[in-house]
Design an enzyme around this catalytic site. Structure first.
Site, PDB file in Angstrom:
ATOM      1  N   ASN A   1     -25.739  43.425 -78.821  1.00 53.71           N
ATOM      2  CA  ASN A   1     -24.811  42.756 -78.756  1.00 53.71           C
ATOM      3  C   ASN A   1     -24.624  42.346 -77.294  1.00 53.71           C
ATOM      4  O   ASN A   1     -25.358  41.129 -76.524  1.00 53.71           O
ATOM      5  CB  ASN A   1     -23.175  43.377 -79.082  1.00 53.71           C
ATOM      6  CG  ASN A   1     -22.990  44.606 -78.467  1.00 53.71           C
ATOM      7  OD1 ASN A   1     -23.256  45.827 -78.673  1.00 53.71           O
ATOM      8  ND2 ASN A   1     -22.019  44.992 -77.645  1.00 53.71           N
ATOM      9  N   ASP A   2     -23.199  42.083 -76.997  1.00 51.25           N
ATOM     10  CA  ASP A   2     -23.504  41.181 -75.107  1.00 51.25           C
ATOM     11  C   ASP A   2     -24.714  41.093 -73.852  1.00 51.25           C
ATOM     12  O   ASP A   2     -25.171  41.768 -73.724  1.00 51.25           O
ATOM     13  CB  ASP A   2     -21.998  42.368 -74.215  1.00 51.25           C
ATOM     14  CG  ASP A   2     -21.099  42.272 -75.228  1.00 51.25           C
ATOM     15  OD1 ASP A   2     -21.043  41.876 -76.022  1.00 51.25           O
ATOM     16  OD2 ASP A   2     -20.425  43.425 -74.605  1.00 51.25           O
TER      17      ASP A   2
ATOM     18  N   TRP B   1     -24.260  48.733 -84.603  1.00 50.28           N
ATOM     19  CA  TRP B   1     -24.175  49.395 -83.088  1.00 50.28           C
ATOM     20  C   TRP B   1     -24.604  50.853 -83.369  1.00 50.28           C
ATOM     21  O   TRP B   1     -23.982  51.708 -84.248  1.00 50.28           O
ATOM     22  CB  TRP B   1     -22.456  49.094 -83.009  1.00 50.28           C
ATOM     23  CG  TRP B   1     -22.676  49.453 -81.435  1.00 50.28           C
ATOM     24  CD1 TRP B   1     -22.503  47.778 -80.369  1.00 50.28           C
ATOM     25  CD2 TRP B   1     -21.725  50.169 -80.601  1.00 50.28           C
ATOM     26  NE1 TRP B   1     -22.251  49.307 -79.463  1.00 50.28           N
ATOM     27  CE2 TRP B   1     -21.399  50.058 -79.431  1.00 50.28           C
ATOM     28  CE3 TRP B   1     -21.601  51.699 -81.686  1.00 50.28           C
ATOM     29  CZ2 TRP B   1     -20.600  50.957 -78.586  1.00 50.28           C
ATOM     30  CZ3 TRP B   1     -21.394  52.349 -80.496  1.00 50.28           C
ATOM     31  CH2 TRP B   1     -20.615  52.591 -79.356  1.00 50.28           C
TER      32      TRP B   1
ATOM     33  N   GLU C   1     -11.563  41.953 -72.109  1.00 55.46           N
ATOM     34  CA  GLU C   1     -13.771  42.272 -71.660  1.00 55.46           C
ATOM     35  C   GLU C   1     -14.535  41.488 -71.168  1.00 55.46           C
ATOM     36  O   GLU C   1     -13.658  40.555 -71.786  1.00 55.46           O
ATOM     37  CB  GLU C   1     -14.095  43.062 -73.154  1.00 55.46           C
ATOM     38  CG  GLU C   1     -13.621  43.778 -74.602  1.00 55.46           C
ATOM     39  CD  GLU C   1     -14.091  44.489 -75.092  1.00 55.46           C
ATOM     40  OE1 GLU C   1     -14.241  45.366 -75.975  1.00 55.46           O
ATOM     41  OE2 GLU C   1     -15.130  43.707 -76.142  1.00 55.46           O
TER      42      GLU C   1
ATOM     43  N   TRP D   1     -17.528  40.661 -84.162  1.00 58.35           N
ATOM     44  CA  TRP D   1     -17.622  41.983 -84.232  1.00 58.35           C
ATOM     45  C   TRP D   1     -16.602  42.173 -85.714  1.00 58.35           C
ATOM     46  O   TRP D   1     -17.578  42.869 -86.343  1.00 58.35           O
ATOM     47  CB  TRP D   1     -16.672  42.539 -82.825  1.00 58.35           C
ATOM     48  CG  TRP D   1     -17.590  42.977 -81.964  1.00 58.35           C
ATOM     49  CD1 TRP D   1     -17.130  42.576 -80.588  1.00 58.35           C
ATOM     50  CD2 TRP D   1     -18.201  44.083 -81.420  1.00 58.35           C
ATOM     51  NE1 TRP D   1     -18.022  43.151 -78.976  1.00 58.35           N
ATOM     52  CE2 TRP D   1     -18.257  44.161 -80.390  1.00 58.35           C
ATOM     53  CE3 TRP D   1     -18.936  44.494 -82.654  1.00 58.35           C
ATOM     54  CZ2 TRP D   1     -19.494  44.791 -80.182  1.00 58.35           C
ATOM     55  CZ3 TRP D   1     -20.226  45.972 -82.098  1.00 58.35           C
ATOM     56  CH2 TRP D   1     -20.127  45.215 -80.937  1.00 58.35           C
TER      57      TRP D   1
HETATM   58  C1  FRU Z   1     -17.970  43.412 -75.494  1.00 64.25           C
HETATM   59  C2  FRU Z   1     -17.873  45.106 -75.631  1.00 64.25           C
HETATM   60  C3  FRU Z   1     -17.747  45.725 -74.308  1.00 64.25           C
HETATM   61  C4  FRU Z   1     -17.976  47.041 -74.317  1.00 64.25           C
HETATM   62  C5  FRU Z   1     -19.980  46.430 -74.902  1.00 64.25           C
HETATM   63  C6  FRU Z   1     -20.548  48.285 -75.860  1.00 64.25           C
HETATM   64  O1  FRU Z   1     -18.202  43.218 -76.738  1.00 64.25           O
HETATM   65  O2  FRU Z   1     -16.720  45.670 -76.891  1.00 64.25           O
HETATM   66  O3  FRU Z   1     -16.368  45.899 -73.882  1.00 64.25           O
HETATM   67  O4  FRU Z   1     -18.949  46.761 -72.798  1.00 64.25           O
HETATM   68  O5  FRU Z   1     -19.023  46.127 -75.562  1.00 64.25           O
HETATM   69  O6  FRU Z   1     -21.137  47.664 -76.819  1.00 64.25           O
END
Ligand code: FRU
Length: 496
Positions: A41-42, A66, A224, A307
């Site tokens: 992810n991020d 995840w 976030e 998400w």
């Molecule tokens: C954003 C998030 C962040 C966190 C991460 C966890 O997509 O929720 O805030 O650090 O992903 O994977």
């Protein structure tokens, strides 16, 4: 710094090495970064280190879902071709055993310094649950990273009164002349999102300075992945709020990413908000962050997924990809985004049509493909709808439709072959832009890369990013209108 001798990291790196070698290049996008294996992810730690671009990312290599977060790692010299490096961090300390969450990186005296969120997630002896998020540091050489023995460097005791110790994450650090600053996402005492500002002389000891901006009940419950940077005379706060309600076509329900335009008084650490817009209007875009190149360009990269719609893992051996890195510029008070100019070096096989009259369905010879840079200019508007069907075969297709009377653009993946009941359509307002001499042109630039489309409208005034999965052989492009349109088309293959 503690030497990173974690057997957990070592084992995960071994698994990663094997996993990557088993995934075929054909199953991946060509010029977009995709998860080496497992889940991504991020974007994290997007930074310049020793003149190369480094990108880390939220990573769960053990499955396509995840899970406890690691930091994956790759680097590039041109933002287009990325080399995977061994993963940088595993959740292996008491203060991050619940995951190494998102963060940032910067170069300091030859070291590559990472800031990330450690998640404490454990049960005390009395059975109660201890869940907290704290901010941590690690240092490395571009390949191996050691976590700081004094971690965490910021914990819940340094939050403004009432703020959540559970939702406090995603530190973004930057250097100024008078020291280091850090912005972090947080949920305030009112239950809504906010961004906090901290300062340090030495990266180890931090003091809380101010709340830079907050949701005030309007823009989501948790903010976030903040970023904070100057651009063209304005100061931009980039945040990704969770749990938003839709507002017109500007914000959709769920997680959004938005640019907050404002001014910043460095002396008193006050940010004055002026305006807020979406950072992307497509179906899949989240948690972007930026870096500044040596030649002064502000480049943004985002996670090209939502998400709430993680369906690509049903089709692929890996899960998660990034957008093309985008250059940001401020024009007429708005942030324009364009794909990094480095991409142009990979364009081949130019096909061009000028002033092509369209009525009904039209196929243009040579205009097709799944890994392309396609530019379409609409110059006459004698229609209600003008549609580009792409990634198409007899059965499946993607749609981009412009409604001229409503002045809006729709992206639609309903017939792309999805088997999940997820959001498939999104709209945004879009208007032809006035050229010199008064002529109006609607400019659409579609970057397609096997499983994704990024649509830059009017030279990047707005962007829509979405993933999809029509079969790979579905590569037709059809232009269609219910009236008459005149278009100019330029298509390039992107070849690596
Ligand atoms: C954003 C998030 C962040 C966190 C991460 C966890 O997509 O929720 O805030 O650090 O992903 O994977």
């Amino acid at each position: 710094m503690e030497r990173e001798s974690s057997s957990r990291l070592y084992k995960a790196r071994k698994i990663e090495e094997k996993g990557i070698s088993e995934i075929s290049a054909e199953s991946r996008p060509v010029y977009h970064l995709s998860a080496p294996m497992g889940w991504m992810n991020d974007p994290n730690g997007f930074s310049v280190y020793k003149k190369e671009y480094h990108l880390f990312f939220q990573y769960h290599p053990f499955s396509n879902a995840w899970g406890p977060m690691h930091w994956g790692h790759c680097k590039s010299s041109d933002f287009v071709k990325w080399d995977y490096l061994p993963m940088a961090m595993a959740p292996d300390q008491s203060y991050d055993a619940g995951g190494c969450y998102s963060g940032s990186a910067l170069e300091v005296d030859g070291a590559h310094v990472l800031f990330y969120t450690g998640v404490i997630d454990r049960y005390r002896e009395d059975g109660s649950h201890d869940y907290r998020q704290v901010q941590c540091m690690a240092k490395g050489d571009g390949l191996d990273y050691c976590k700081y023995e004094g971690n965490p460097v910021i914990d819940g005791s340094m939050l403004p009164k009432g703020s959540s110790t559970e939702d406090f994450r995603d530190p973004r650090v930057f250097a100024e002349e008078d020291g280091y600053y850090l912005v972090a996402g947080s949920r305030g005492g009112d239950g809504y999102g906010q961004v906090l500002l901290y300062r340090s002389e030495n990266l180890e000891h931090w003091e809380f300075l101010s709340v830079l901006d907050k949701s005030r009940g309007k823009y989501g419950k948790m903010w976030e992945c903040p970023d904070f940077f100057p651009l063209g005379g304005k100061q931009i706060l980039l945040v990704s709020p969770q749990d938003m309600r839709a507002v017109g076509y500007e914000f959709h329900n769920g997680n959004n990413s938005m640019f907050i335009y404002g001014s910043y008084d460095k002396k008193v650490h006050r940010f004055e908000r002026e305006e807020i817009t979406s950072a992307d209007y497509g179906l899949d875009f989240y948690a972007p962050q930026t870096l500044l190149t040596e030649d002064g360009r502000r480049i943004m990269i985002g996670w090209m997924q939502s998400w709430d719609a993680g369906f690509m893992k049903d089709f692929l051996d890996w899960s998660g990809m990034m957008t093309i890195p985008r250059e940001l510029t401020l024009k007429d008070g708005r942030i324009y985004q364009s794909p990094v100019r480095e991409l142009e070096a990979y364009r081949r096989n130019r096909v061009e049509y000028t002033e092509k009259q369209i009525s009904g369905e039209t196929i243009l010879k040579g205009v097709c493909g799944r890994v392309i840079d396609l530019q379409v200019e609409v110059t006459e508007f004698d229609f209600r709808h003008f549609t580009v069907h792409f990634a198409k075969n007899e059965e499946y297709e993607m749609l981009l439709q412009y409604n001229h009377s409503r002045k809006c653009l729709t992206i639609d993946r309903t017939h792309s072959g999805l088997v999940r009941d997820v959001v498939c359509r999104r709209k945004m307002t879009a208007e032809p832009a006035a050229e010199e001499g008064g002529r109006k042109i609607l400019r659409l630039r579609l970057l397609l890369d096997r499983y994704s489309a990024e649509i830059f409208v009017n030279d990047g005034e707005k962007v829509m990013s979405s993933v999809f999965h029509t079969p790979m052989e579905a590569e037709e492009i059809v232009f269609d209108t219910d009236g008459r349109a005149c278009i100019n088309v330029t298509k390039y293959d992107i070849c690596m």
